[in-house]
Motif scaffolding. Structure first.
Motif, PDB file in Angstrom:
ATOM      1  N   GLN A 380       0.848  -1.190   0.201  1.00 46.21           N
ATOM      2  CA  GLN A 380       0.012  -0.044  -0.011  1.00 46.21           C
ATOM      3  C   GLN A 380       0.917   1.315   0.019  1.00 46.21           C
ATOM      4  O   GLN A 380       0.441   2.170  -0.600  1.00 46.21           O
ATOM      5  N   THR A 382       3.994   1.526  -1.186  1.00 47.68           N
ATOM      6  CA  THR A 382       4.613   1.607  -2.483  1.00 47.68           C
ATOM      7  C   THR A 382       3.767   2.343  -3.465  1.00 47.68           C
ATOM      8  O   THR A 382       4.003   3.137  -4.076  1.00 47.68           O
ATOM      9  N   ASN A 383       2.460   1.798  -3.422  1.00 46.09           N
ATOM     10  CA  ASN A 383       1.389   2.120  -4.538  1.00 46.09           C
ATOM     11  C   ASN A 383       1.072   3.462  -4.263  1.00 46.09           C
ATOM     12  O   ASN A 383       0.922   4.617  -5.177  1.00 46.09           O
ATOM     13  N   LYS A 384       0.933   4.000  -2.906  1.00 48.35           N
ATOM     14  CA  LYS A 384       0.781   5.593  -2.837  1.00 48.35           C
ATOM     15  C   LYS A 384       1.720   6.483  -2.921  1.00 48.35           C
ATOM     16  O   LYS A 384       1.592   7.598  -3.682  1.00 48.35           O
ATOM     17  N   HIS A 387       1.992   6.598  -7.236  1.00 49.28           N
ATOM     18  CA  HIS A 387       0.673   6.671  -7.729  1.00 49.28           C
ATOM     19  C   HIS A 387       0.816   7.905  -8.615  1.00 49.28           C
ATOM     20  O   HIS A 387       0.668   8.098  -9.734  1.00 49.28           O
ATOM     21  N   THR A 390       3.605   8.020 -11.528  1.00 44.67           N
ATOM     22  CA  THR A 390       3.178   6.979 -12.563  1.00 44.67           C
ATOM     23  C   THR A 390       2.052   7.635 -13.236  1.00 44.67           C
ATOM     24  O   THR A 390       2.108   7.519 -14.622  1.00 44.67           O
TER      25      THR A 390
END
Length: 420
Positions: A380, A382-384, A387, A390
């Motif tokens: 979570q 890493t994704n935040k 985001h 990207t």
């Protein structure tokens, strides 16, 4: 708003214009508060001397020019031809050069640095200095110290005040045996009187339009000094061996007839007279009298310029040091401009960290295995964090190569070049 300077000096404006735009020391605090209260000005320092008036500000230059004209109740078009308005880098360079004496009438003269420090002190007292001007002038003082100690630009620098004493000593064997009269009580007279007082003359008299100001200067000198009124000059002139005058009068104060009468009472003992005023305080015809040694600002120039050629060579070295320091300060400014963005980036990262941490704590409270919670937390977070970059890259595609290169540089990545 940006760092800027608006001003005029002895190179851009005659005395008649400089006088109109000068700020009296007593009124400087009020002027600073009025300038800083303007919505178009965030910070302000006002430097006002006999040779220059300069406003260093964080604000809009054109607005500051209008304020200056309005404050002195002048038509803006009357003063505009004499003014210079400087952008950020030029303001930094100008402040450094002025403090080092590179922009002075007498190259390398030291008095200007003290005058700048006084101007900054008054601005600090009025709370019109904040981050940018405080940083500028602290750097300015450091640069001035480094230039003056690292080069010979200030060596053998003779001020007009010091030269006045030297000229008197060419006529009289000892200043300590003389009676000295100063006409006026302004900045220039105070400087000259200080040099004469150091020689402990027999008597110093300060004649001024108002007695309190003359008394104030006499107390500062700390020697055998007495105040008199200008109206008394015809009765007392014969008592003095040295007369130095510098007032703002538009007409001569000492006429030929007055001096002739004084010479008779002195039995034609010589008198050294120095007129530092523009326009003159002493009638030019006085020079024709026997036993009178009359000198003006132009006459004093040769002594003031002693060592000028040597200082010119040192000035080139000083200018190079100034340019280096300007580049350093500009680079510091640029780094400071990134601070809000860095702070916002870190705040965003902190928000993401707290959010995934809160979710992890809830999962642990429900009895989820710690290994599984850690795995979810890492994914979570890493994704935040990835985001936004990207999504930005996806939108940019190949249409914004600068953005793609910037992201690659930020994350230290190698990206394939598709040759398009």
């Amino acid at each position: 708003m940006q760092l800027t300077a608006v001003g005029l000096n002895h190179q851009t404006a005659p005395l008649s214009i400089r006088e109109k735009l000068a700020f009296a020391a007593a009124g400087l605090p009020d002027a600073l508060r009025a300038l800083a209260a303007d919505a178009a000005v965030k910070e302000a320092v006002i430097l006002s001397t006999c040779n220059r008036t300069e406003l260093y500000c964080v604000g809009d230059a054109e607005h500051i020019v209008r304020w200056l004209a309005d404050y002195h109740r002048l038509d803006i078009e009357e003063i505009r031809p004499y003014l210079y308005t400087l952008g950020c880098s030029d303001t930094i360079r100008h402040a450094f050069r002025v403090a080092c004496g590179l922009d002075s009438m007498v190259l390398g003269e030291p008095q200007i640095l003290g005058q700048i420090k006084d101007a900054v002190r008054v601005a600090q007292e009025q709370q019109t200095v904040d981050t940018w001007l405080n940083a500028l002038f602290q750097k300015t003082f450091a640069v001035a110290k480094e230039v003056r100690t690292g080069t010979a630009v200030g060596e053998n620098s003779v001020s007009m005040a010091a030269a006045s004493v030297k000229m008197a000593e060419q006529i009289f064997p000892s200043v300590g045996d003389l009676n000295v009269l100063f006409i006026g009580a302004g900045e220039m007279i105070e400087l000259v009187a200080t040099y004469f007082a150091a020689k402990t003359p027999r008597l110093i008299t300060v004649a001024n339009r108002t007695l309190p100001r003359a008394q104030e200067l006499c107390e500062k000198l700390g020697v055998n000094a007495e105040p008199r009124l200008l109206a008394e000059l015809p009765e007392i002139l014969h008592e003095y061996d040295v007369v130095v005058s510098s007032t703002a009068s538009q007409l001569p104060i000492v006429g030929k007839g007055m001096v002739e009468r004084a010479l008779k009472q002195r039995h034609h003992m010589p008198v050294f007279m120095l007129d530092l005023a523009v326009p003159r305080d002493i009638e030019a015809e006085v020079e024709d009298l026997n036993d009178i040694y009359l000198y003006t600002v132009d006459d004093i120039a040769n002594i003031v310029q002693t060592g000028q050629q040597a200082r010119q060579k040192a000035a080139a070295e000083a200018e190079m040091m100034v340019e280096q320091k300007v580049a350093e300060f500009v680079e510091w400014q640029r780094s400071r401009q990134s601070v809000p963005l860095i702070r916002a980036l870190r705040d965003e990262g902190e928000r993401a960290r707290r959010q995934v941490l809160e979710n992890a704590m809830k999962q642990l409270a429900k009895g989820t295995a710690p290994e599984e919670v850690l795995e979810r937390l890492s994914v979570q977070l890493t994704n935040k964090l990835l985001h936004s970059p990207t999504r930005t890259l996806n939108k940019a595609g190949s249409q914004n190569q600068n953005l793609v290169d910037a992201v690659a540089q930020i994350y230290d990545l190698e990206h394939p070049n598709n040759g398009l």
